[in-house]
Scaffold this active site. Sequence first.
Site, PDB file in Angstrom:
ATOM      1  N   SER A  44       0.902  -1.070  -0.057  1.00  0.00           N
ATOM      2  CA  SER A  44      -0.248  -0.099  -0.269  1.00  0.00           C
ATOM      3  C   SER A  44       0.946   0.833   0.226  1.00  0.00           C
ATOM      4  CB  SER A  44      -1.172   0.034   1.269  1.00  0.00           C
ATOM      5  OG  SER A  44       0.062  -0.108   2.118  1.00  0.00           O
ATOM      6  N   LYS A  84       0.856   5.008   7.127  1.00  0.00           N
ATOM      7  CA  LYS A  84       0.146   5.487   6.033  1.00  0.00           C
ATOM      8  C   LYS A  84       1.281   6.737   5.528  1.00  0.00           C
ATOM      9  CE  LYS A  84      -2.842   1.725   4.359  1.00  0.00           C
ATOM     10  NZ  LYS A  84      -2.270   0.891   4.161  1.00  0.00           N
TER      11      LYS A  84
END
Length: 180
Positions: A44, A84
């Site tokens: 990701s 993230k």
Amino acid sequence: MRKGKKRARVKSAFEWLDSLVFAVVAVVLLFTFLFRTIGVEGSSMEPTLSNGDRLIVSHLFRQPRRGDIVVIVQPESETPAIIKRVIAVEGQTVDIRFDTGAVWVDGQLLEETYISEPTHMKRDVEFPVTVPDGCVFVMGDNRNRSLDSRDSSIGMVDNRYILGKAVFRLFPLKEFGTIE
């Protein structure tokens, strides 16, 4: 004369042992209270971070800022931690135009040189959305293969669940250095 040499060797050995113990204690304290290492799992955050990368995460950072790469713990999840990028902080409004792949914060288009491709993957959060107090809006750099704040299962991340900021990559050695 022989006893003198033996004493000198013993004294030297104790000095080395003392230095070694001090170094080990210092490293343990640093990694307990200031830093920790964490491994990247998944894709990701590509191209910035890859599966298997080892990072140093700092606990001593101030409030998260847009652009920071943070490690988030999820108390009600089976996944121990996720990594993230902070896209917006409390009070900011995020709008994503999935047809063009553009991300806007407070009416300004983000220049996102770090992403792998434009943001076309829509999840179940409706946009525009304003980040509540004490929270951040996060996304992975591999936007179309990232579960992040666009999905209500992650949603806005409470600052209390931010473990730290990723500051340095240890492994692989060819990527050794600071993280941007």
